[in-house]
Write a protein that holds these residues in place. Structure first.
Motif, PDB file in Angstrom:
ATOM      1  N   MET A   1     -21.981  14.854  18.692  1.00 16.28           N
ATOM      2  CA  MET A   1     -22.003  13.491  18.221  1.00 16.28           C
ATOM      3  C   MET A   1     -20.593  12.878  18.219  1.00 16.28           C
ATOM      4  O   MET A   1     -20.420  11.739  18.602  1.00 16.28           O
ATOM      5  CB  MET A   1     -22.625  13.457  16.818  1.00 16.28           C
ATOM      6  N   ASN A   2     -19.612  13.669  17.740  1.00 15.68           N
ATOM      7  CA  ASN A   2     -18.227  13.195  17.720  1.00 15.68           C
ATOM      8  C   ASN A   2     -17.732  12.928  19.133  1.00 15.68           C
ATOM      9  O   ASN A   2     -16.967  12.002  19.359  1.00 15.68           O
ATOM     10  CB  ASN A   2     -17.311  14.214  17.029  1.00 15.68           C
ATOM     11  N   ARG A   3     -18.150  13.763  20.061  1.00 14.01           N
ATOM     12  CA  ARG A   3     -17.743  13.594  21.449  1.00 14.01           C
ATOM     13  C   ARG A   3     -18.322  12.285  22.012  1.00 14.01           C
ATOM     14  O   ARG A   3     -17.636  11.558  22.725  1.00 14.01           O
ATOM     15  CB  ARG A   3     -18.220  14.799  22.250  1.00 14.01           C
ATOM     16  N   LEU A   4     -19.560  11.994  21.705  1.00 12.16           N
ATOM     17  CA  LEU A   4     -20.203  10.765  22.155  1.00 12.16           C
ATOM     18  C   LEU A   4     -19.494   9.543  21.584  1.00 12.16           C
ATOM     19  O   LEU A   4     -19.238   8.569  22.297  1.00 12.16           O
ATOM     20  CB  LEU A   4     -21.682  10.762  21.740  1.00 12.16           C
ATOM     21  N   LEU A   5     -19.135   9.606  20.303  1.00 14.90           N
ATOM     22  CA  LEU A   5     -18.411   8.496  19.673  1.00 14.90           C
ATOM     23  C   LEU A   5     -17.045   8.296  20.314  1.00 14.90           C
ATOM     24  O   LEU A   5     -16.599   7.160  20.491  1.00 14.90           O
ATOM     25  CB  LEU A   5     -18.275   8.727  18.170  1.00 14.90           C
ATOM     26  N   SER A   6     -16.365   9.368  20.660  1.00 12.92           N
ATOM     27  CA  SER A   6     -15.052   9.223  21.292  1.00 12.92           C
ATOM     28  C   SER A   6     -15.191   8.622  22.691  1.00 12.92           C
ATOM     29  O   SER A   6     -14.366   7.807  23.101  1.00 12.92           O
ATOM     30  CB  SER A   6     -14.302  10.558  21.322  1.00 12.92           C
ATOM     31  N   TYR A   7     -16.222   9.009  23.442  1.00 13.62           N
ATOM     32  CA  TYR A   7     -16.460   8.397  24.760  1.00 13.62           C
ATOM     33  C   TYR A   7     -16.760   6.909  24.629  1.00 13.62           C
ATOM     34  O   TYR A   7     -16.250   6.088  25.378  1.00 13.62           O
ATOM     35  CB  TYR A   7     -17.623   9.087  25.493  1.00 13.62           C
ATOM     36  N   ILE A   8     -17.577   6.565  23.657  1.00 15.01           N
ATOM     37  CA  ILE A   8     -17.922   5.160  23.439  1.00 15.01           C
ATOM     38  C   ILE A   8     -16.678   4.362  23.047  1.00 15.01           C
ATOM     39  O   ILE A   8     -16.452   3.263  23.541  1.00 15.01           O
ATOM     40  CB  ILE A   8     -19.038   5.028  22.382  1.00 15.01           C
ATOM     41  N   SER A   9     -15.842   4.918  22.172  1.00 13.20           N
ATOM     42  CA  SER A   9     -14.642   4.191  21.762  1.00 13.20           C
ATOM     43  C   SER A   9     -13.665   4.037  22.929  1.00 13.20           C
ATOM     44  O   SER A   9     -13.016   3.004  23.060  1.00 13.20           O
ATOM     45  CB  SER A   9     -13.976   4.870  20.568  1.00 13.20           C
ATOM     46  N   ILE A  10     -13.557   5.042  23.788  1.00 10.12           N
ATOM     47  CA  ILE A  10     -12.692   4.937  24.974  1.00 10.12           C
ATOM     48  C   ILE A  10     -13.212   3.846  25.899  1.00 10.12           C
ATOM     49  O   ILE A  10     -12.447   3.014  26.395  1.00 10.12           O
ATOM     50  CB  ILE A  10     -12.582   6.300  25.697  1.00 10.12           C
ATOM     51  N   ILE A  11     -14.495   3.822  26.131  1.00 13.87           N
ATOM     52  CA  ILE A  11     -15.100   2.806  27.006  1.00 13.87           C
ATOM     53  C   ILE A  11     -14.889   1.412  26.425  1.00 13.87           C
ATOM     54  O   ILE A  11     -14.528   0.481  27.138  1.00 13.87           O
ATOM     55  CB  ILE A  11     -16.600   3.104  27.231  1.00 13.87           C
TER      56      ILE A  11
END
Length: 170
Positions: A1-11
């Motif tokens: 979940m944390n990984r998904l949030l970091s990808y979304i924030s980068i995008i």
């Protein structure tokens, strides 16, 4: 979940950065005057003929044809002439030696393109020359951006000439 949030924030950061960089504004028009001559010293103008800018927007096509959209066309010399008419100048079809001291020759050129606001702008320069001396009176440069290339050119011409006539009427 944390990984998904970091990808979304980068995008989201990349999209925000792209929006900020893509929101450049038009450069202000520039009028360069030469000598002490002013276009208000002239009564007549001869505008050099130009070709049409024809462009389309919202068009798609396939092997069977082109569909949708609008096609626009503009001729820079007629746009320039219209603005000069509106400001009280008289167009002549050729330079008459008897009126050369009161006649200016007007030339048009496309002088650049620049990526602006997820599209591009076209820069134009309009040159005014004394018919009697062949010396420059002034040049006007500006960018324009619209739906089509024809709109870009029309807006650039209008923006280029606007400060010339505002300062001329003061």
């Amino acid at each position: 979940m944390n990984r998904l949030l970091s990808y979304i924030s980068i995008i989201l950061c990349l999209l925000f950065s792209a929006m900020i960089c893509g929101c450049a504004s038009m450069r202000p028009p520039v009028v360069n005057s030469y000598n002490s001559d002013n276009i208000s010293n002239y009564r007549y103008f001869y505008v050099s003929p130009t070709g049409d800018y024809t462009s389309s927007s919202g068009v798609y096509g396939n092997q069977y044809g082109v569909y949708g959209g609008t096609t626009k066309s503009t001729n820079p010399s007629t746009v320039i002439a219209g603005i000069l008419f509106k400001n009280g100048y008289i167009q002549v079809n050729e330079v008459n030696p008897n009126n050369a001291r009161e006649t200016m020759i007007v030339n048009f050129g496309e002088t650049g393109r620049r990526n602006v606001n997820l599209g591009y702008s076209i820069e134009v320069t309009i040159q005014f020359i004394s018919a009697a001396t062949q010396l420059p009176i002034c040049t006007c440069t500006a960018e324009g951006q619209g739906e089509t290339e024809a709109d870009d050119v029309r807006k650039a011409i209008q923006r280029a000439l606007e400060p010339l006539f505002k300062s001329d009427k003061k």
